[in-house]
Design a protein around this motif. Structure first.
Motif, PDB file in Angstrom:
ATOM      1  N   MET A  77      51.433  36.073  22.206  1.00  0.00           N
ATOM      2  CA  MET A  77      52.271  35.453  21.186  1.00  0.00           C
ATOM      3  C   MET A  77      53.319  36.452  20.677  1.00  0.00           C
ATOM      4  O   MET A  77      54.493  36.105  20.521  1.00  0.00           O
ATOM      5  N   LEU A  78      52.905  37.691  20.455  1.00  0.00           N
ATOM      6  CA  LEU A  78      53.844  38.709  19.992  1.00  0.00           C
ATOM      7  C   LEU A  78      54.915  38.993  21.041  1.00  0.00           C
ATOM      8  O   LEU A  78      56.085  39.170  20.713  1.00  0.00           O
ATOM      9  N   ALA A  79      54.513  39.032  22.300  1.00  0.00           N
ATOM     10  CA  ALA A  79      55.477  39.278  23.378  1.00  0.00           C
ATOM     11  C   ALA A  79      56.477  38.122  23.479  1.00  0.00           C
ATOM     12  O   ALA A  79      57.681  38.354  23.645  1.00  0.00           O
ATOM     13  N   VAL A  80      55.998  36.891  23.364  1.00  0.00           N
ATOM     14  CA  VAL A  80      56.895  35.731  23.410  1.00  0.00           C
ATOM     15  C   VAL A  80      57.832  35.749  22.208  1.00  0.00           C
ATOM     16  O   VAL A  80      59.039  35.492  22.343  1.00  0.00           O
ATOM     17  N   ALA A  81      57.317  36.053  21.032  1.00  0.00           N
ATOM     18  CA  ALA A  81      58.152  36.113  19.830  1.00  0.00           C
ATOM     19  C   ALA A  81      59.231  37.178  19.979  1.00  0.00           C
ATOM     20  O   ALA A  81      60.393  36.952  19.614  1.00  0.00           O
ATOM     21  N   ARG A  82      58.860  38.332  20.529  1.00  0.00           N
ATOM     22  CA  ARG A  82      59.840  39.402  20.723  1.00  0.00           C
ATOM     23  C   ARG A  82      60.923  38.959  21.707  1.00  0.00           C
ATOM     24  O   ARG A  82      62.110  39.156  21.467  1.00  0.00           O
ATOM     25  N   ALA A  83      60.530  38.334  22.815  1.00  0.00           N
ATOM     26  CA  ALA A  83      61.497  37.864  23.806  1.00  0.00           C
ATOM     27  C   ALA A  83      62.445  36.839  23.182  1.00  0.00           C
ATOM     28  O   ALA A  83      63.661  36.878  23.414  1.00  0.00           O
ATOM     29  N   PRO A 103      60.069  49.679  18.807  1.00  0.00           N
ATOM     30  CA  PRO A 103      59.088  50.438  19.598  1.00  0.00           C
ATOM     31  C   PRO A 103      58.700  49.670  20.853  1.00  0.00           C
ATOM     32  O   PRO A 103      58.722  48.427  20.881  1.00  0.00           O
ATOM     33  N   ALA A 104      58.366  50.406  21.888  1.00  0.00           N
ATOM     34  CA  ALA A 104      57.999  49.795  23.170  1.00  0.00           C
ATOM     35  C   ALA A 104      56.677  49.065  23.063  1.00  0.00           C
ATOM     36  O   ALA A 104      55.806  49.444  22.267  1.00  0.00           O
ATOM     37  N   LEU A 105      56.530  48.018  23.847  1.00  0.00           N
ATOM     38  CA  LEU A 105      55.280  47.261  23.938  1.00  0.00           C
ATOM     39  C   LEU A 105      54.697  47.417  25.325  1.00  0.00           C
ATOM     40  O   LEU A 105      55.429  47.441  26.311  1.00  0.00           O
TER      41      LEU A 105
END
Length: 110
Positions: A77-83, A103-105
């Protein structure tokens, strides 16, 4: 219920804590404090909110407490939100310098 989930996410430092937990199977409270720069009392308050909203779980081993995501889908969910946010910022053409400072994920694991 969904609104309560997002209340748990409604602070930049809680998002950062979740991002740190997304990068590892578990993280000690000491390391979370080092990575976020939060005082122990403030970190404890944020972790309490995340626990209350069932986003994280903790485990005490000896004198150390370790946290992990309650559900790995939170990392997704965090990765989708960031994208999504990156796309919004890029399409606006504004605040692009702020994007470069994020910051990098680590890659979300299945």
């Amino acid at each position: 219920m969904k609104a309560n989930l997002f209340k748990g996410l409604a602070h930049p430092l809680r998002i950062r804590i979740l991002e740190l937990l997304s990068d590892s199977d578990e993280v000690s409270v000491a390391r979370l404090g080092e990575e976020t720069g939060l005082e122990a009392s403030h970190l404890s308050q944020h972790l309490s909110v995340l626990r209350r909203h069932r986003l994280v779980v903790s485990e005490r081993r000896a004198s150390h407490v370790y946290y992990r995501l309650a559900d790995r889908r939170t990392a997704e969910m965090l990765a989708v939100a960031r994208a999504l946010l990156l796309e919004i910022v890029r399409s606006d053409g504004e605040r692009i310098d702020e994007v470069d400072g994020l910051p990098a994920l680590a890659q979300a694991r299945p």
